[in-house]
Every structure is written in structure tokens, then in C-alpha cells.
Motif scaffolding. Structure first.
Motif, mmCIF file in Angstrom:
data_model
loop_
_atom_site.group_PDB
_atom_site.id
_atom_site.type_symbol
_atom_site.label_atom_id
_atom_site.label_comp_id
_atom_site.label_asym_id
_atom_site.label_seq_id
_atom_site.Cartn_x
_atom_site.Cartn_y
_atom_site.Cartn_z
ATOM 1 N N VAL A 179 82.110 23.534 -11.329
ATOM 2 C CA VAL A 179 82.450 22.997 -10.005
ATOM 3 C C VAL A 179 81.594 23.708 -8.958
ATOM 4 N N VAL A 180 80.825 22.922 -8.209
ATOM 5 C CA VAL A 180 79.925 23.471 -7.190
ATOM 6 C C VAL A 180 80.383 23.021 -5.815
ATOM 7 N N MET A 181 80.516 23.994 -4.935
ATOM 8 C CA MET A 181 80.956 23.729 -3.570
ATOM 9 C C MET A 181 79.723 23.868 -2.673
ATOM 10 N N VAL A 182 79.424 22.839 -1.872
ATOM 11 C CA VAL A 182 78.233 22.876 -1.003
ATOM 12 C C VAL A 182 78.648 22.525 0.429
ATOM 13 N N SER A 183 78.367 23.411 1.370
ATOM 14 C CA SER A 183 78.651 23.082 2.779
ATOM 15 C C SER A 183 77.433 22.404 3.402
ATOM 16 N N GLY A 184 77.685 21.499 4.345
ATOM 17 C CA GLY A 184 76.579 20.771 4.987
ATOM 18 C C GLY A 184 75.821 19.925 3.980
ATOM 19 N N ALA A 185 76.586 19.204 3.127
ATOM 20 C CA ALA A 185 75.966 18.487 1.996
ATOM 21 C C ALA A 185 75.494 17.090 2.360
ATOM 22 N N ASN A 186 75.637 16.695 3.617
ATOM 23 C CA ASN A 186 75.334 15.300 3.978
ATOM 24 C C ASN A 186 73.870 15.035 4.272
ATOM 25 N N ARG A 187 73.084 16.091 4.546
ATOM 26 C CA ARG A 187 71.659 15.851 4.842
ATOM 27 C C ARG A 187 70.861 17.127 4.578
ATOM 28 N N GLY A 188 69.551 16.997 4.672
ATOM 29 C CA GLY A 188 68.664 18.150 4.562
ATOM 30 C C GLY A 188 68.763 18.859 3.219
ATOM 31 N N ILE A 189 68.693 20.177 3.257
ATOM 32 C CA ILE A 189 68.694 20.975 2.023
ATOM 33 C C ILE A 189 69.995 20.768 1.252
ATOM 34 N N GLY A 190 71.125 20.757 1.962
ATOM 35 C CA GLY A 190 72.434 20.627 1.306
ATOM 36 C C GLY A 190 72.551 19.350 0.487
ATOM 37 N N LEU A 191 72.018 18.258 1.028
ATOM 38 C CA LEU A 191 72.063 16.972 0.309
ATOM 39 C C LEU A 191 71.277 17.073 -1.001
ATOM 40 N N GLN A 192 70.088 17.657 -0.939
ATOM 41 C CA GLN A 192 69.266 17.766 -2.159
ATOM 42 C C GLN A 192 69.915 18.713 -3.167
ATOM 43 N N VAL A 193 70.542 19.767 -2.669
ATOM 44 C CA VAL A 193 71.232 20.714 -3.567
ATOM 45 C C VAL A 193 72.361 19.980 -4.293
ATOM 46 N N ALA A 194 73.133 19.203 -3.547
ATOM 47 C CA ALA A 194 74.254 18.467 -4.168
ATOM 48 C C ALA A 194 73.731 17.490 -5.215
ATOM 49 N N ARG A 195 72.661 16.762 -4.882
ATOM 50 C CA ARG A 195 72.104 15.798 -5.843
ATOM 51 C C ARG A 195 71.599 16.497 -7.101
ATOM 52 N N CYS A 196 70.943 17.626 -6.906
ATOM 53 C CA CYS A 196 70.349 18.359 -8.036
ATOM 54 C C CYS A 196 71.450 18.887 -8.970
ATOM 55 N N PHE A 197 72.525 19.416 -8.391
ATOM 56 C CA PHE A 197 73.640 19.903 -9.225
ATOM 57 C C PHE A 197 74.320 18.731 -9.941
ATOM 58 N N GLN A 198 74.428 17.595 -9.263
ATOM 59 C CA GLN A 198 75.047 16.433 -9.912
ATOM 60 C C GLN A 198 74.206 15.993 -11.114
ATOM 61 N N GLU A 199 72.887 15.955 -10.920
ATOM 62 C CA GLU A 199 71.990 15.591 -12.040
ATOM 63 C C GLU A 199 72.137 16.558 -13.204
ATOM 64 N N ALA A 200 72.452 17.820 -12.886
ATOM 65 C CA ALA A 200 72.592 18.833 -13.939
ATOM 66 C C ALA A 200 73.971 18.777 -14.611
ATOM 67 N N GLY A 201 74.816 17.843 -14.193
ATOM 68 C CA GLY A 201 76.103 17.656 -14.876
ATOM 69 C C GLY A 201 77.281 18.369 -14.241
ATOM 70 N N CYS A 202 77.099 18.854 -13.014
ATOM 71 C CA CYS A 202 78.186 19.585 -12.340
ATOM 72 C C CYS A 202 79.187 18.635 -11.684
ATOM 73 N N CYS A 203 80.386 19.159 -11.440
ATOM 74 C CA CYS A 203 81.361 18.485 -10.575
ATOM 75 C C CYS A 203 81.092 18.977 -9.156
ATOM 76 N N LEU A 204 81.285 18.099 -8.183
ATOM 77 C CA LEU A 204 80.922 18.441 -6.806
ATOM 78 C C LEU A 204 82.131 18.533 -5.887
ATOM 79 N N ALA A 205 82.172 19.602 -5.103
ATOM 80 C CA ALA A 205 83.132 19.729 -3.999
ATOM 81 C C ALA A 205 82.288 19.844 -2.737
ATOM 82 N N LEU A 206 82.097 18.720 -2.065
ATOM 83 C CA LEU A 206 81.151 18.664 -0.947
ATOM 84 C C LEU A 206 81.868 18.698 0.396
ATOM 85 N N GLY A 207 81.325 19.492 1.310
ATOM 86 C CA GLY A 207 81.907 19.598 2.643
ATOM 87 C C GLY A 207 80.926 19.143 3.702
#
Ligand SMILES: NC(=O)c1ccc[n+]([C@@H]2O[C@H](COP(=O)([O-])OP(=O)(O)OC[C@H]3O[C@@H](n4cnc5c(N)ncnc54)[C@H](OP(=O)(O)O)[C@@H]3O)[C@@H](O)[C@H]2O)c1
Length: 241
Positions: free
Chosen positions: A12-40
């Protein structure tokens, strides 16, 4: 990448500011790697527009560093939904021009609240679950501005990021015995809205947010006895930090 994906599967990966910029790419990359996402994000609709759909593997929560209790509320939602966290990415941040002679204290206070106190509150709320994990990871997205001040106008931003670096170093000590490892990621210019805020237009030869996300995903897969605590990432436009 296959070994990396095996290690990250279902974390489970928690990412703040996940809607744009670096945070968005981080969330996408973790999702591709098979993680569950807790996005803020401040606005959940923006997360949905960025392509994330709520499900048993994806939790979308409201998080605003300026709202008292927001970090704690997000954590409560994560506890109910997943009951665990493996990785926290403190990414949300803000830039305002504040020089040593600026009259505008409000902008300095804003950066203190979001860039320094934001990670402090999220980490405080998440640490109990990260400790239970045994291999918890905290990624603090800082900046080369957490290491040096390059122009007068970035003084206030640097003050908030130097403070966030102090927090990072304290966190390394706080979670150590329970296997929590903290990683400070310090990019130079990254091609996002924030770089435009700093420069007035998109700087040439900035790092891509995708490349920063790849560093972050790789860094958290290192074992407890070999984690890099600080990563300086130079874009093509800056050779030294
Ligand atoms: N871009 C660069 O050159 C660069 C270089 C080094 C480090 N960084 C750091 O990288 C991180 C991400 O920046 P970025 O380049 O991706 O910037 P960005 O594109 O401007 O995105 C900033 C993110 O932070 C969120 N945010 C702003 N204020 C917030 C608040 N009060 N509460 C919660 N979230 C808030 C924004 O949400 P909204 O969409 O709602 O505004 C957005 O999701 C920041 O910590 C930044 O300091 C950036």
C-alpha cells in the motif's frame, strides 16, 4: 524490473499531491508495479480526472496540508480501507518567490505549512502503520533547494525545504529500529507546473517527472540494510547541487 515488481506487489503506497506533476507520475509508476494506492489531493475530482478510479485497490482521499486534521482523517480512511501502509511518499509542495528582503510573510508561512509541516504531520500519523510493516519506507520529495540557495527569490522555498530535510533526518532515526527507512529525493528542475512558477516558463532540459518517479520506485525496493538516504538528481541544466 521483474524483481522490483515482485517486491512491490500489493504494497500500500500513500502519495500526497497525486493529482498532477511528480506525484501523478509516482502514483502511476507504483500502480504499474502492482501496488495498492492511497492517493491524497485537495480535490478528489482532479484525481479521478487524472485516471484513478476508486476500487478495493485504489483509495482516493481529500488531503489539504492547510486544513487542520486533514492528515489524521486521511490515515483513518486508509486504516478502514486497507488496514496497513508500506510506503509513504510526502510529495505535495508549493513554491512562492520569497527573497531575504520580501515583505510578504504570508507566502513564507504558506511554504512552511505545506512543505515543512505537511510531511511532519503525515509522517506522524503514518508511522505506527509503517512500523508494523517491518520494511516501511518514507520518501520525502525535497529538492536541490534543500541543499543550496541558488537565487535570492528561492530563499523562502529553500528555508522550507531545508526544514523538511531536518525533518527527514529525524525520521530516519525515529523509524530505524522497526525497519522504517526514509529516503530524501532532491531533484533540480523537473518539467511540471512548479518549474514554470519558478522560471516563468518551462525550463529547457529539466528532468521529466516520469524519471523522478522511476528513481523513487526503484529506491524503495532496496533492502533495509542498503537503503540510500538522500538522492540528488541533476537535470541536464545543472551539473552540481
Ligand atoms: N518541479 C520542480 O522543479 C521541483 C524540483 C524539486 C522538487 N520539487 C518538489 O516536488 C514536489 C512535487 O512538485 P511538482 O513539481 O509536481 O509541483 P506541481 O506540479 O505544482 O504539483 C504540486 C502538488 O502539490 C499539491 N499541493 C499544493 N498545495 C497543497 C496543499 N495545501 N495541500 C495538499 N497538496 C497541495 C498540488 O495540489 P493542487 O493541484 O490542488 O494544487 C499538486 O498536487 C514538491 O514537493 C516540490 O517542492 C519540484
Amino acid at each position: 524490473m521483474a524483481a522490483c515488481q515482485e517486491q512491490l506487489k500489493d504494497r500500500v503506497v500513500m502519495v500526497s499531491g497525486a493529482n498532477r506533476g511528480i506525484g501523478l507520475q509516482v502514483a502511476r509508476c507504483f500502480q504499474e508495479a502492482g501496488c495498492c494506492l492511497a492517493l491524497g489531493a485537495r480535490d478528489i475530482e482532479k484525481l479521478e480526472k487524472s485516471g484513478f478510479t476508486p476500487s478495493d485497490r485504489v483509495l482516493l482521499s481529500s488531503y489539504d496540508a492547510l486544513v487542520p486534521g486533514s492528515a489524521e482523517k486521511w490515515l483513518e480512511e486508509i486504516k478502514k480501507h486497507f488496514g496497513r501502509i508500506g510506503i509513504l511518499v510526502n510529495n505535495a509542495g508549493v513554491y512562492k518567490k520569497v527573497s531575504p528582503e520580501s515583505e510578504n510573510e504570508d507566502d513564507l508561512d504558506l511554504m512552511w505549512q505545506v512543505n515543512a509541516k505537511g510531511p511532519w504531520k503525515l509522517t506522524r500519523a503514518a508511522l505506527p502503520l509503517l512500523r508494523q510493516d517491518g520494511q516501511g519506507r518514507i520518501v520525502n520529495v525535497l529538492s536541490l533547494s534543500a541543499r543550496r540557495v541558488k537565487s535570492e527569490g528561492t530563499t523562502g522555498y529553500g528555508m522550507s525545504k531545508f526544514a523538511a530535510m531536518a525533518h527527514h533526518q529525524g525520521v530516519r532515526l525515529a523509524g530505524w529500529d522497526d525497519g522504517v527507512r526514509a529516503i530524501a529525493v532532491c531533484p533540480g528542475f523537473v518539467a511540471t507546473d512548479m518549474a514554470v512558477d519558478v522560471m516563468g516558463s518551462m525550463p529547457d532540459r529539466a528532468s521529466s517527472p516520469e524519471a523522478i518517479a522511476r528513481w523513487i520506485v526503484n529506491a524503495v525496493t532496496m533492502p533495509n540494510d542498503a537503503v540510500v538516504s538522500e538522492l540528488s538528481i541533476n537535470p541536464n541544466c545543472e551539473a552540481f547541487c
